[in-house]
Design an enzyme around this catalytic site. Structure first.
Site, mmCIF file in Angstrom:
data_model
loop_
_atom_site.group_PDB
_atom_site.id
_atom_site.type_symbol
_atom_site.label_atom_id
_atom_site.label_comp_id
_atom_site.label_asym_id
_atom_site.label_seq_id
_atom_site.Cartn_x
_atom_site.Cartn_y
_atom_site.Cartn_z
ATOM 1 N N ASP A 1 87.473 60.584 77.401
ATOM 2 C CA ASP A 1 88.595 60.229 76.517
ATOM 3 C C ASP A 1 88.924 58.738 76.606
ATOM 4 O O ASP A 1 89.452 58.159 75.658
ATOM 5 C CB ASP A 1 89.843 61.061 76.864
ATOM 6 C CG ASP A 1 89.750 62.478 76.293
ATOM 7 O OD1 ASP A 1 88.945 62.691 75.364
ATOM 8 O OD2 ASP A 1 90.480 63.357 76.783
ATOM 9 N N LYS B 1 89.281 71.866 82.706
ATOM 10 C CA LYS B 1 89.109 70.422 82.966
ATOM 11 C C LYS B 1 89.538 69.990 84.376
ATOM 12 O O LYS B 1 88.970 69.061 84.926
ATOM 13 C CB LYS B 1 89.875 69.609 81.931
ATOM 14 C CG LYS B 1 89.291 69.684 80.527
ATOM 15 C CD LYS B 1 90.018 68.693 79.647
ATOM 16 C CE LYS B 1 89.785 68.948 78.183
ATOM 17 N NZ LYS B 1 90.487 67.978 77.344
HETATM 18 P P1 NAP Z 1 99.630 67.622 78.001
HETATM 19 O O1 NAP Z 1 99.029 67.162 79.280
HETATM 20 O O2 NAP Z 1 100.123 69.012 77.875
HETATM 21 O O3 NAP Z 1 100.836 66.609 77.628
HETATM 22 C C1 NAP Z 1 101.651 66.846 76.511
HETATM 23 C C2 NAP Z 1 102.653 65.706 76.344
HETATM 24 O O4 NAP Z 1 103.438 65.970 75.162
HETATM 25 C C3 NAP Z 1 103.632 65.564 77.497
HETATM 26 O O5 NAP Z 1 103.934 64.203 77.705
HETATM 27 C C4 NAP Z 1 104.859 66.312 76.967
HETATM 28 O O6 NAP Z 1 106.068 65.880 77.539
HETATM 29 C C5 NAP Z 1 104.813 65.924 75.512
HETATM 30 N N1 NAP Z 1 105.581 66.854 74.671
HETATM 31 C C6 NAP Z 1 105.254 68.128 74.343
HETATM 32 N N2 NAP Z 1 106.215 68.669 73.561
HETATM 33 C C7 NAP Z 1 107.164 67.715 73.410
HETATM 34 C C8 NAP Z 1 108.412 67.664 72.720
HETATM 35 N N3 NAP Z 1 108.876 68.717 72.028
HETATM 36 N N4 NAP Z 1 109.136 66.500 72.754
HETATM 37 C C9 NAP Z 1 108.662 65.425 73.446
HETATM 38 N N5 NAP Z 1 107.500 65.426 74.129
HETATM 39 C C10 NAP Z 1 106.764 66.545 74.106
HETATM 40 O O7 NAP Z 1 98.586 67.449 76.798
HETATM 41 P P2 NAP Z 1 97.412 66.352 76.686
HETATM 42 O O8 NAP Z 1 96.157 66.940 77.218
HETATM 43 O O9 NAP Z 1 97.898 65.073 77.249
HETATM 44 O O10 NAP Z 1 97.229 66.274 75.086
HETATM 45 C C11 NAP Z 1 98.242 65.684 74.287
HETATM 46 C C12 NAP Z 1 97.780 65.584 72.837
HETATM 47 O O11 NAP Z 1 96.644 64.717 72.744
HETATM 48 C C13 NAP Z 1 97.323 66.919 72.228
HETATM 49 O O12 NAP Z 1 97.757 66.962 70.879
HETATM 50 C C14 NAP Z 1 95.801 66.840 72.317
HETATM 51 O O13 NAP Z 1 95.156 67.662 71.368
HETATM 52 C C15 NAP Z 1 95.606 65.358 72.015
HETATM 53 N N6 NAP Z 1 94.302 64.840 72.469
HETATM 54 C C16 NAP Z 1 93.484 64.325 71.519
HETATM 55 C C17 NAP Z 1 92.270 63.809 71.906
HETATM 56 C C18 NAP Z 1 91.377 63.225 70.851
HETATM 57 O O14 NAP Z 1 90.183 63.051 71.116
HETATM 58 N N7 NAP Z 1 91.884 62.897 69.685
HETATM 59 C C19 NAP Z 1 91.879 63.809 73.250
HETATM 60 C C20 NAP Z 1 92.758 64.341 74.209
HETATM 61 C C21 NAP Z 1 93.985 64.858 73.797
HETATM 62 P P3 NAP Z 1 106.604 66.546 78.929
HETATM 63 O O15 NAP Z 1 105.890 65.828 80.035
HETATM 64 O O16 NAP Z 1 108.067 66.282 78.915
HETATM 65 O O17 NAP Z 1 106.257 68.021 78.866
#
Ligand code: NAP
Length: 297
Positions: free
Chosen positions: A107, A72
């Site tokens: 998104d 991406k």
């Molecule tokens: P990302 O860029 O890796 O961000 C992950 C986030 O989760 C960060 O803010 C991280 O905090 C936090 N996090 C992870 N483990 C944690 C913990 N143990 N305690 C507190 N915070 C924690 O991932 P992303 O691309 O944004 O995706 C995030 C979620 O959204 C995923 O589950 C993804 O599948 C979902 N999503 C869904 C859709 C949909 O269409 N439904 C679309 C996009 C994404 P830090 O910054 O401190 O690491």
């Protein structure tokens, strides 16, 4: 009759790995439903081969593509991204526009359209939103909330600096907060959105007291494996309006299909049921395999 017969338009999802992507299920459902002669395929492409593949989409017969993990960010440098993809720093949709490879991030509209469907007129009552997380998904959500005029967007993140870094990008509506302050900000969260991976199968639970939210709060969770997260279950038990991650996933697919196949498709209960069945845990409840399904979206 004159002129060559045009091939049916084709699109694909490019990822590595790509086997678990639900995009083929969604787009092929719509192609069949609307009787469109077209195709949507999976393309497993390594990071080393991605640039060459993106550069040869037209030669491969594609009118566009979805881009998923891990491509991406790389997609941005290989295309002409729009404003929202630039603000988010990642693109998930390519389309060819008179030979130019353009890119966007769907998104934003996926999140907004799902919220509009689940909680109509939500933006009339919400002045303050609280977002958990500051990753790519949070950026898409913030972009959407700013576009809808939400004046206070509190971003609570484990790594405070990542939340702080969003303010120069999205403006003064963004108010970064420390994870320890979560309890304090919940009382004024008219809209709460989980964009972290917490609550996803195979990940720790989101430890949050839903009882602290206002009685008319709206709760959205981007996690869709499981379909009903602990956060959504708690919110529904309080009769709060909710929007789930699967709804967002389905709505984000609409724009790609429209760009490639020239028809705006509908997110229907029938389509939702199809994807729900695909996401249902296998009989032996292989949690690991299911978590991989969401991670590869
Ligand atoms: P990302 O860029 O890796 O961000 C992950 C986030 O989760 C960060 O803010 C991280 O905090 C936090 N996090 C992870 N483990 C944690 C913990 N143990 N305690 C507190 N915070 C924690 O991932 P992303 O691309 O944004 O995706 C995030 C979620 O959204 C995923 O589950 C993804 O599948 C979902 N999503 C869904 C859709 C949909 O269409 N439904 C679309 C996009 C994404 P830090 O910054 O401190 O690491």
């Amino acid at each position: 009759m004159t002129g060559a017969v045009r091939a049916a338009p084709a699109a694909c999802v490019i990822g590595w790995p790509v086997a678990h992507s639900r995009s083929p299920l969604i787009h092929n459902y719509w192609l069949q439903h609307y009787g469109i002669a077209g195709e949507y395929r999976r393309e497993a492409v390594t990071p080393e081969d991605f640039a060459a593949f993106a550069g040869s989409l037209a030669a491969r017969g594609y009118v566009g593509a979805n881009v998923t993990v891990p491509h991406k960010e790389a997609a941005m440098t290989l295309s002409l991204p729009d404003d929202r993809a630039r603000a988010i720093g990642a693109a998930n949709t390519f389309w060819l526009d008179r030979g130019i490879l353009r890119a966007t991030n769907t998104d934003v509209e996926g999140f907004l359209a799902n919220l509009d469907a689940c909680a109509p007129d939500w933006d009339r009552g919400v002045r303050q939103a609280v977002i958990l997380g500051a990753g790519g998904a949070a950026r898409a959500v913030i972009y959407g909330l700013v576009a809808r005029g939400i004046g206070r967007i509190v971003v609570v993140n484990r790594t405070f600096e990542r939340a702080e870094a969003l303010r120069p990008i999205f403006g003064t509506a963004v108010l970064p907060a420390h994870w320890q302050d979560l309890t304090a900000v919940l009382a004024r969260a008219e809209l709460l959105i989980n964009t972290t991976t917490l609550g996803m199968e195979g990940q720790p639970n989101l430890d949050l007291d839903v009882g602290l939210l206002p009685s008319d709060a709206i709760v959205a969770d981007l996690v869709y494996v499981p379909l009903v997260t602990g956060l959504l279950r708690g919110a529904r038990a309080r009769n709060l309006r909710t929007a789930d991650g699967l709804g967002m996933l389905l709505h984000q697919a609409v724009r790609g299909f429209t760009l490639w196949f020239r028809r705006t498709p509908e997110v229907t209960p029938e389509l939702r049921a199809l994807i729900e069945a695909d996401l249902a845990p296998p009989p032996d409840n292989a949690a690991h395999a299911n978590a991989a399904k969401q991670a590869e979206h």
